[in-house]
Design a protein around this motif. Structure first.
Motif, PDB file in Angstrom:
ATOM      1  N   GLU A  10      -6.245   2.795  -7.083  1.00  0.00           N
ATOM      2  CA  GLU A  10      -6.320   3.895  -6.176  1.00  0.00           C
ATOM      3  C   GLU A  10      -7.537   4.439  -5.783  1.00  0.00           C
ATOM      4  O   GLU A  10      -8.453   4.135  -6.553  1.00  0.00           O
ATOM      5  CB  GLU A  10      -5.411   5.070  -6.746  1.00  0.00           C
ATOM      6  CG  GLU A  10      -6.109   5.692  -7.693  1.00  0.00           C
ATOM      7  CD  GLU A  10      -5.340   6.974  -8.213  1.00  0.00           C
ATOM      8  OE1 GLU A  10      -5.981   8.217  -8.539  1.00  0.00           O
ATOM      9  OE2 GLU A  10      -4.186   6.745  -8.759  1.00  0.00           O
TER      10      GLU A  10
ATOM     11  N   LEU B 299      -1.175   8.289  -1.432  1.00  0.00           N
ATOM     12  CA  LEU B 299      -0.886   9.134  -2.743  1.00  0.00           C
ATOM     13  C   LEU B 299      -1.268  10.547  -2.515  1.00  0.00           C
ATOM     14  O   LEU B 299      -2.317  10.818  -1.726  1.00  0.00           O
ATOM     15  CB  LEU B 299      -1.589   8.535  -3.963  1.00  0.00           C
ATOM     16  CG  LEU B 299      -3.062   8.839  -3.924  1.00  0.00           C
ATOM     17  CD1 LEU B 299      -3.343   9.928  -4.703  1.00  0.00           C
ATOM     18  CD2 LEU B 299      -3.458   7.539  -4.910  1.00  0.00           C
TER      19      LEU B 299
ATOM     20  N   ASP C  89      10.768   3.435  -1.056  1.00  0.00           N
ATOM     21  CA  ASP C  89       9.327   3.840  -0.541  1.00  0.00           C
ATOM     22  C   ASP C  89       9.004   5.040  -0.934  1.00  0.00           C
ATOM     23  O   ASP C  89       7.939   5.563  -0.285  1.00  0.00           O
ATOM     24  CB  ASP C  89       9.878   4.048   1.234  1.00  0.00           C
ATOM     25  CG  ASP C  89      10.412   2.740   1.724  1.00  0.00           C
ATOM     26  OD1 ASP C  89      10.023   1.648   1.369  1.00  0.00           O
ATOM     27  OD2 ASP C  89      11.287   2.723   2.432  1.00  0.00           O
ATOM     28  N   ARG C  90       9.350   5.513  -2.086  1.00  0.00           N
ATOM     29  CA  ARG C  90       8.807   6.720  -2.671  1.00  0.00           C
ATOM     30  C   ARG C  90       8.873   6.594  -4.329  1.00  0.00           C
ATOM     31  O   ARG C  90      10.190   6.426  -4.823  1.00  0.00           O
ATOM     32  CB  ARG C  90       9.455   7.976  -2.122  1.00  0.00           C
ATOM     33  CG  ARG C  90       9.075   9.461  -2.690  1.00  0.00           C
ATOM     34  CD  ARG C  90       9.363  10.542  -2.254  1.00  0.00           C
ATOM     35  NE  ARG C  90       8.457  10.797  -1.146  1.00  0.00           N
ATOM     36  CZ  ARG C  90       8.414  12.015  -0.651  1.00  0.00           C
ATOM     37  NH1 ARG C  90       8.582  13.111  -1.320  1.00  0.00           N
ATOM     38  NH2 ARG C  90       7.302  12.372   0.073  1.00  0.00           N
TER      39      ARG C  90
ATOM     40  N   SER D 164      -2.806   0.779  -3.990  1.00  0.00           N
ATOM     41  CA  SER D 164      -2.216  -0.507  -3.775  1.00  0.00           C
ATOM     42  C   SER D 164      -1.879  -1.448  -4.986  1.00  0.00           C
ATOM     43  O   SER D 164      -2.255  -1.149  -6.086  1.00  0.00           O
ATOM     44  CB  SER D 164      -3.191  -1.314  -2.854  1.00  0.00           C
ATOM     45  OG  SER D 164      -4.331  -1.627  -3.611  1.00  0.00           O
TER      46      SER D 164
ATOM     47  N   TYR E 173       3.881   9.227  -4.210  1.00  0.00           N
ATOM     48  CA  TYR E 173       3.418   7.681  -3.589  1.00  0.00           C
ATOM     49  C   TYR E 173       4.597   7.667  -2.468  1.00  0.00           C
ATOM     50  O   TYR E 173       5.857   7.533  -2.725  1.00  0.00           O
ATOM     51  CB  TYR E 173       3.506   6.701  -4.562  1.00  0.00           C
ATOM     52  CG  TYR E 173       2.643   6.675  -5.638  1.00  0.00           C
ATOM     53  CD1 TYR E 173       1.061   6.431  -5.526  1.00  0.00           C
ATOM     54  CD2 TYR E 173       2.821   7.590  -6.597  1.00  0.00           C
ATOM     55  CE1 TYR E 173       0.373   6.307  -6.446  1.00  0.00           C
ATOM     56  CE2 TYR E 173       1.721   7.597  -7.946  1.00  0.00           C
ATOM     57  CZ  TYR E 173       0.658   6.958  -7.545  1.00  0.00           C
ATOM     58  OH  TYR E 173      -0.383   7.238  -8.591  1.00  0.00           O
ATOM     59  N   ASP E 174       4.198   7.470  -1.252  1.00  0.00           N
ATOM     60  CA  ASP E 174       4.828   7.107  -0.038  1.00  0.00           C
ATOM     61  C   ASP E 174       4.373   5.814   0.424  1.00  0.00           C
ATOM     62  O   ASP E 174       3.229   5.553   0.713  1.00  0.00           O
ATOM     63  CB  ASP E 174       4.824   8.149   0.876  1.00  0.00           C
ATOM     64  CG  ASP E 174       5.668   9.373   0.577  1.00  0.00           C
ATOM     65  OD1 ASP E 174       6.727   9.313   0.279  1.00  0.00           O
ATOM     66  OD2 ASP E 174       4.957  10.529   0.425  1.00  0.00           O
ATOM     67  N   ARG E 175       5.243   4.791   0.597  1.00  0.00           N
ATOM     68  CA  ARG E 175       4.947   3.537   0.899  1.00  0.00           C
ATOM     69  C   ARG E 175       4.449   3.569   2.435  1.00  0.00           C
ATOM     70  O   ARG E 175       4.791   4.254   3.314  1.00  0.00           O
ATOM     71  CB  ARG E 175       6.156   2.290   1.002  1.00  0.00           C
ATOM     72  CG  ARG E 175       5.810   1.063   1.379  1.00  0.00           C
ATOM     73  CD  ARG E 175       7.046   0.252   1.268  1.00  0.00           C
ATOM     74  NE  ARG E 175       7.523  -0.118   0.195  1.00  0.00           N
ATOM     75  CZ  ARG E 175       7.509  -0.687  -0.880  1.00  0.00           C
ATOM     76  NH1 ARG E 175       6.363  -1.343  -0.913  1.00  0.00           N
ATOM     77  NH2 ARG E 175       7.952  -0.784  -1.940  1.00  0.00           N
TER      78      ARG E 175
ATOM     79  N   TYR F 222      -3.030  -2.397 -10.138  1.00  0.00           N
ATOM     80  CA  TYR F 222      -3.020  -1.227  -9.284  1.00  0.00           C
ATOM     81  C   TYR F 222      -4.428  -0.736  -9.293  1.00  0.00           C
ATOM     82  O   TYR F 222      -5.259  -0.402  -9.998  1.00  0.00           O
ATOM     83  CB  TYR F 222      -2.125  -0.242 -10.244  1.00  0.00           C
ATOM     84  CG  TYR F 222      -2.266   1.211  -9.803  1.00  0.00           C
ATOM     85  CD1 TYR F 222      -1.370   1.729  -8.899  1.00  0.00           C
ATOM     86  CD2 TYR F 222      -3.194   2.227 -10.193  1.00  0.00           C
ATOM     87  CE1 TYR F 222      -1.460   3.155  -8.273  1.00  0.00           C
ATOM     88  CE2 TYR F 222      -3.272   3.439  -9.533  1.00  0.00           C
ATOM     89  CZ  TYR F 222      -2.378   3.869  -8.723  1.00  0.00           C
ATOM     90  OH  TYR F 222      -2.450   5.110  -8.325  1.00  0.00           O
TER      91      TYR F 222
ATOM     92  N   GLU G  67       0.891  -1.146   0.108  1.00  0.00           N
ATOM     93  CA  GLU G  67       0.051   0.149   0.135  1.00  0.00           C
ATOM     94  C   GLU G  67       0.943   1.208  -0.116  1.00  0.00           C
ATOM     95  O   GLU G  67       2.069   1.393   0.605  1.00  0.00           O
ATOM     96  CB  GLU G  67      -0.804  -0.124   1.351  1.00  0.00           C
ATOM     97  CG  GLU G  67      -2.250  -1.010   1.064  1.00  0.00           C
ATOM     98  CD  GLU G  67      -3.058  -0.863   1.927  1.00  0.00           C
ATOM     99  OE1 GLU G  67      -3.130   0.161   2.603  1.00  0.00           O
ATOM    100  OE2 GLU G  67      -4.135  -1.535   1.999  1.00  0.00           O
ATOM    101  N   TRP G  68       0.448   2.396  -0.552  1.00  0.00           N
ATOM    102  CA  TRP G  68       1.167   3.546  -0.859  1.00  0.00           C
ATOM    103  C   TRP G  68       0.014   4.699  -0.576  1.00  0.00           C
ATOM    104  O   TRP G  68      -0.892   4.634  -0.992  1.00  0.00           O
ATOM    105  CB  TRP G  68       1.588   3.728  -2.220  1.00  0.00           C
ATOM    106  CG  TRP G  68       2.690   2.455  -2.574  1.00  0.00           C
ATOM    107  CD1 TRP G  68       2.176   1.347  -3.032  1.00  0.00           C
ATOM    108  CD2 TRP G  68       3.919   2.717  -2.689  1.00  0.00           C
ATOM    109  NE1 TRP G  68       3.371   0.757  -3.454  1.00  0.00           N
ATOM    110  CE2 TRP G  68       4.439   1.455  -3.156  1.00  0.00           C
ATOM    111  CE3 TRP G  68       4.898   3.596  -2.368  1.00  0.00           C
ATOM    112  CZ2 TRP G  68       5.714   1.091  -3.480  1.00  0.00           C
ATOM    113  CZ3 TRP G  68       6.360   3.341  -2.754  1.00  0.00           C
ATOM    114  CH2 TRP G  68       6.767   2.128  -3.193  1.00  0.00           C
TER     115      TRP G  68
END
Length: 149
Positions: free
Chosen positions: A51, A23, A123-124, A38, A144-146, A49, A20-21
């Motif tokens: 969102e 956004l 992670d980004r 995700s 996007y950040d994990r 994918y 998951e990220w």
């Protein structure tokens, strides 16, 4: 170990995406979107994918939003494909990394979607989308950040 056993940059990227990220999307002159994206494995070479977010328009209106794509790993590229009919299976962008980024264009009728994908670490990542055509002229910047598991 053979060459086939050594993963390429695209394979390493593809394998790093599931999860998951958070956004955050800016659409200058239009509004913003915040939500969660995700990547879920459907097959070893295919991710779904999805969102889900909230679009806050500059006018003050807000709407729930979602979108889906397939990310398909092929030899030395990742194809981002439409999931919903009538475009199902059609390629939106093909990602071939040059360092930590990939750029591609998609012509939809008379509208050109230019995407620049930047993967700055595990992670980004960011996607800048520029859309131009007879009826469209806008850009989007998504970060996007994990989300830690």
């Amino acid at each position: 170990m053979t060459d086939a056993d050594v993963p390429g940059a695209e394979r390493r990227l593809f394998l790093s995406l599931p999860g998951e990220w958070a956004l955050s999307r800016a659409i200058p002159g239009i509004g913003t979107v915040t939500g969660v994206a995700s990547f879920r494995e459907l097959r070893p070479d295919l991710l779904l994918y999805r969102e889900d977010g909230r679009l806050e328009l500059d006018s003050g209106q807000s709407h729930d939003t979602h979108r889906e794509y397939h990310y398909l790993l092929e030899d030395s590229q990742i194809r981002v494909c439409f999931v919903e009919p009538p475009q199902f299976g059609r390629t939106m962008h093909t990602l071939r990394l040059d360092g930590d980024e990939a750029t591609d264009e998609h012509l939809c009728d008379k509208d050109l979607y230019t995407g620049r994908y930047r993967f700055s670490g595990p992670d980004r990542f960011t996607i800048e989308m520029r859309v131009r055509g007879p009826k469209k002229d806008y850009s989007m910047h998504t970060t996007y950040d994990r989300v830690p598991s």
